[in-house]
Scaffold this motif. Sequence first.
Motif, short mmCIF file in Angstrom:
data_model
loop_
_atom_site.label_atom_id
_atom_site.label_comp_id
_atom_site.label_asym_id
_atom_site.label_seq_id
_atom_site.Cartn_x
_atom_site.Cartn_y
_atom_site.Cartn_z
N LYS A 210 32.27 -44.37 43.10
CA LYS A 210 33.72 -44.28 43.23
C LYS A 210 34.27 -45.40 44.10
N GLU A 211 33.57 -45.73 45.20
CA GLU A 211 34.06 -46.70 46.17
C GLU A 211 33.23 -47.98 46.09
N GLU A 212 33.92 -49.11 45.90
CA GLU A 212 33.22 -50.37 45.64
C GLU A 212 32.53 -50.95 46.88
N ALA A 313 27.98 -50.20 39.64
CA ALA A 313 29.23 -50.26 38.88
C ALA A 313 30.25 -49.40 39.60
N VAL A 314 31.51 -49.64 39.30
CA VAL A 314 32.59 -48.93 39.98
C VAL A 314 33.48 -48.25 38.94
N LEU A 315 33.84 -47.00 39.23
CA LEU A 315 34.67 -46.23 38.33
C LEU A 315 36.07 -46.85 38.24
N GLN A 316 36.61 -46.90 37.01
CA GLN A 316 37.95 -47.43 36.76
C GLN A 316 38.78 -46.43 35.96
N GLY A 317 39.01 -45.27 36.52
CA GLY A 317 39.75 -44.24 35.80
C GLY A 317 39.02 -43.82 34.54
N SER A 318 39.73 -43.83 33.42
CA SER A 318 39.13 -43.44 32.15
C SER A 318 38.54 -44.64 31.42
N PRO A 361 33.30 -29.14 42.00
CA PRO A 361 33.57 -30.09 40.91
C PRO A 361 34.11 -31.40 41.49
N ASN A 362 33.70 -32.52 40.89
CA ASN A 362 34.16 -33.84 41.33
C ASN A 362 35.22 -34.33 40.37
N PRO A 363 36.50 -34.33 40.76
CA PRO A 363 37.57 -34.71 39.83
C PRO A 363 37.58 -36.19 39.50
N ASP A 364 36.81 -37.00 40.24
CA ASP A 364 36.82 -38.43 39.98
C ASP A 364 36.00 -38.82 38.76
N TYR A 365 35.12 -37.92 38.31
CA TYR A 365 34.24 -38.24 37.20
C TYR A 365 34.46 -37.27 36.06
N HIS A 366 34.40 -37.81 34.86
CA HIS A 366 34.55 -36.97 33.68
C HIS A 366 33.21 -36.32 33.36
#
Length: 375
Positions: A210-212, A313-318, A361-366
């Motif tokens: 989540k955090e780069e 890698a870093v999460l970028q929303g969807s 639950p982690n809302p940052d990840y699908h």
Amino acid sequence: MATDEVFISYSYDSAEHVRAVLELSNRLREEGVDCALDQYETSPPEGWPRWMDKKIRESKYVVLVCTETYYKRVMGQEEQGIGQSVKWEGNLIYQHFYESDTLNTRFVPILFQKASRKFVPDPLRGATIYSLDIEGDYDKFYARLTDTPIVTKPPLGKRRAPLPAKAVKTDPTWFMTSAINVELWDQARWGATFFMHYEGRPPYLGLVFKEEAPAREIFRQWHERYGARDEDEELRISIVEGDVEGEDPGYTVHISADPEVTVRRLKQAGLGDDDMVFTVTRLNRMNPAPGSTNLELFKRRYRDFKSYFLIPAVLQGSNMPKAISELGIFKSKILFRHVSEIGKHDLDRIVLESGQRKRSPNPDYHPGGTETRET
């Protein structure tokens, strides 16, 4: 038939860059290095593709002048129809590198500016890289091409008398080794895994955070500890498939230091067999959609290349996660396992017990499958 030639591979970035390559080749030739360069040729009778293949195959060394343009073309990121000669050379270099079992004795990456270091092709990031704008690097580069050591090895002297025997260690000791910096991992928030593929090269296994900033620091510390290529396979990666009680269907990615490597180093340090090893691990449960073939594709590509790149890698929303491939670590070993083969004292036993833990639950990840990119 091998020759003593040195072939220079580069991209036509600009007229100034082409002149700089020619000046480098001319200087090397004046100093006794038999450089081969396309600018010296008018029209080879065998045609340019076969000429390039012959030079890459038979030259003693192949020098890669690394720039952003060169990187894009070798790594297959350039637009179709642009830079065909460099793309062709890149394919040939990859093939020779693969056939040598990824052992590099011939390919020498160089930079005209040290800021271009990030544009060294991925398989050569662990090689010695020469920045010609750094004082002394040209001399080191020249020494490499002429097989001339910078420092002369002195003759072997007489061995000293053996030291007194060390006392046998009897008290058990806790020895802690960990690939996991707990504070950094808590900050980075690992929550997914994805796969990335490029034609003609090993696959990529990406850890999505989540955090780069802390994610980059995790891999920077790994580079300090293991290097760009984890030669001793100290970093243990396992992917465990099968049903886990309390978990949704899927598979688990498990990361830790390899205890067998730790034990070997304990013994080398003179510690006894009754010492205890303690290690910290992290795992992530993935729940791909029914019918997903992402993991199977990665396994197939791994079997083909017998190696892979581990990258952050870093999460970028969807959107597709942003890969940070310049921090990748080249590895040869990964464990593909099934829950049915994991015993009571197995390091991967924690995967079977993960369903007993209650996690918010982690809302940052699908929830659901891995991401995959094919290029």
